[in-house]
Design an enzyme around this catalytic site. Sequence first.
Site, PDB file in Angstrom:
ATOM      1  N   LYS A 102       0.786  -1.216  -0.026  1.00 32.91           N
ATOM      2  CA  LYS A 102      -0.044   0.078   0.073  1.00 32.91           C
ATOM      3  C   LYS A 102       0.825   1.357   0.045  1.00 32.91           C
ATOM      4  O   LYS A 102       0.502   2.167  -0.334  1.00 32.91           O
ATOM      5  CB  LYS A 102      -0.878   0.045   1.211  1.00 32.91           C
ATOM      6  CG  LYS A 102      -2.106  -1.023   0.986  1.00 32.91           C
ATOM      7  CD  LYS A 102      -3.275  -0.613   1.652  1.00 32.91           C
ATOM      8  CE  LYS A 102      -4.369  -1.657   1.106  1.00 32.91           C
ATOM      9  NZ  LYS A 102      -4.182  -2.844   1.747  1.00 32.91           N
ATOM     10  N   GLU A 124      -9.838   6.564   3.574  1.00 30.28           N
ATOM     11  CA  GLU A 124     -10.771   5.651   4.181  1.00 30.28           C
ATOM     12  C   GLU A 124      -9.809   4.396   4.551  1.00 30.28           C
ATOM     13  O   GLU A 124      -8.636   4.263   4.062  1.00 30.28           O
ATOM     14  CB  GLU A 124     -11.807   5.001   3.356  1.00 30.28           C
ATOM     15  CG  GLU A 124     -11.488   3.947   2.062  1.00 30.28           C
ATOM     16  CD  GLU A 124     -10.256   4.596   1.167  1.00 30.28           C
ATOM     17  OE1 GLU A 124     -10.255   5.729   0.861  1.00 30.28           O
ATOM     18  OE2 GLU A 124      -9.496   3.734   0.366  1.00 30.28           O
ATOM     19  N   SER A 393       1.589  -9.756  -0.836  1.00 26.89           N
ATOM     20  CA  SER A 393       1.229  -8.577  -0.922  1.00 26.89           C
ATOM     21  C   SER A 393       1.621  -7.923   0.515  1.00 26.89           C
ATOM     22  O   SER A 393       1.755  -6.602   0.781  1.00 26.89           O
ATOM     23  CB  SER A 393      -0.140  -8.292  -1.101  1.00 26.89           C
ATOM     24  OG  SER A 393      -0.945  -9.133  -0.145  1.00 26.89           O
TER      25      SER A 393
HETATM   26  C1  LIG Z   1      -5.071  -3.885   1.641  1.00 29.93           C
HETATM   27  C2  LIG Z   1      -4.294  -5.225   1.416  1.00 29.93           C
HETATM   28  C3  LIG Z   1      -4.888  -6.183   0.422  1.00 29.93           C
HETATM   29  C4  LIG Z   1      -6.026  -5.918  -0.360  1.00 29.93           C
HETATM   30  O1  LIG Z   1      -6.093  -4.732  -1.302  1.00 29.93           O
HETATM   31  P1  LIG Z   1      -5.838  -4.703  -2.646  1.00 29.93           P
HETATM   32  O2  LIG Z   1      -6.102  -3.653  -3.274  1.00 29.93           O
HETATM   33  O3  LIG Z   1      -6.664  -5.786  -3.308  1.00 29.93           O
HETATM   34  O4  LIG Z   1      -4.317  -5.156  -2.961  1.00 29.93           O
HETATM   35  C5  LIG Z   1      -4.102  -6.910   0.131  1.00 29.93           C
HETATM   36  N1  LIG Z   1      -2.897  -7.762   0.898  1.00 29.93           N
HETATM   37  C6  LIG Z   1      -2.647  -6.700   1.861  1.00 29.93           C
HETATM   38  C7  LIG Z   1      -1.269  -7.027   2.605  1.00 29.93           C
HETATM   39  C8  LIG Z   1      -3.151  -5.547   2.199  1.00 29.93           C
HETATM   40  O5  LIG Z   1      -2.834  -4.745   3.276  1.00 29.93           O
END
Ligand SMILES: *Cc1c(COP(=O)(O)O)cnc(C)c1O
Length: 411
Positions: A102, A124, A393
């Site tokens: 993010k 948000e 992610s």
């Molecule tokens: C917020 C988040 C997601 C989901 O958000 P996307 O916009 O679909 O990427 C996935 N993995 C992590 C670690 C997150 O913090």
Amino acid sequence: MQQTNIKNAYEHNHYPDERGHFGDYGGKFVPENLMAVLAELEAAYKDAQQDPAFQEELKRELSSYVGRPTTLHYVPRFSERVGKNVKIYLKREDLAHTGAHKINNALGQGMLAKRMGKKRIIAETGAGQHGVATATICAKLGLDCIIYMGEVDIQRQSLNVFRMKLLGAEVRSVNSGTKTLKDAINEAIRDWVTNVETTFYMFGTAAGPAPYPRIVRDFQAVIGIEARQQIMQQEGRLPDSIYACIGGGSNAIGIFYPFADAPEVKLIGVEAGGSSMEEGQHASTLVAGRPGVLHGAMSYLLQSDDGQILDTHSISAGLDYPGVGPEHSYMKDTGRATYVSANDATALKGLEVLSRTEGIIPALESAHAIGYVLEQGEQGNIPEGSLIVINLSGRGDKDMMTVAKAFNVQL
Ligand SMILES: *Cc1c(COP(=O)(O)O)cnc(C)c1O
């Protein structure tokens, strides 16, 4: 590189079009007074994109502040569990500053806000991850920061709330609707309508009205651009498939997009299957939803027969959203990407196995993609010799309370 004749919309075109449409999806479904501010944002973004000084500074900060490039890391012991001669690489967004992807988007949008002279940032947050990334960047750039968060999420994520406050942000509790992410977005949009002159809305995923899906994708595309260079360096060829989890779709589009023009690379998005595929028990928007308008854009949606937005459930708060970014809807309909779902149990299993085989505890969101690949392997659905990239992610530290509870462990 493998030659192929498969026709692919991304080979010759770039999306979105000049109206912010991805095929039938996207657009701007917003109150009249936001049209002008979206146009202003679009113009400022175009200008920044073409300004070498902006791009240079972004590159420098991505390197020294965020810690990029993140590694593309081979996981041999996990690969062995998936199948014979299967080779799996993880794109390590968990190693980025604040522990998830993010920050890539928050940094880009923060620099854009500053360039536009807007000193008041609103955002948000659901689980608090985008809130933390936003608060982090606002602290770094000296911007005021207000985070809208549902009352229910504030209760569930008290540690992230404290973290945001420590970083100097104000956290505003939202008490409407289900008191979760979609209500926080509604409230942030309300604030924005009232304070457009001074305020920049830092949107956290590749959804919302145009130009957000495109801006967020572009700032997250650094993931896929790096991964493409890294896999060529390390393996001398493109991967057979790329997996990523999908909440609003930003980490997935970030890694998918730079491979979209290479049709031999399969792109697979993994949504949250929750506790079951019954209505209200999951967040598999592309698997089980149908098109409609939410938060300013046309896209797939989880809605009832009469158009009410359905409740969602997932063990990972970051995937718990009834909408999805419009570019994924387009990729689904054109067949460029495939969308599947993995339930809570599959994610927990993925988290446990990756932790024990590789010493990497993934975020519960990412664990959906990990667990899905593991299960497909166990069911014999991953061909021998496959070369696979999974987008990791984020890191799992934030999820330890949830995981402990799921395993019936008292902390
Ligand atoms: C917020 C988040 C997601 C989901 O958000 P996307 O916009 O679909 O990427 C996935 N993995 C992590 C670690 C997150 O913090």
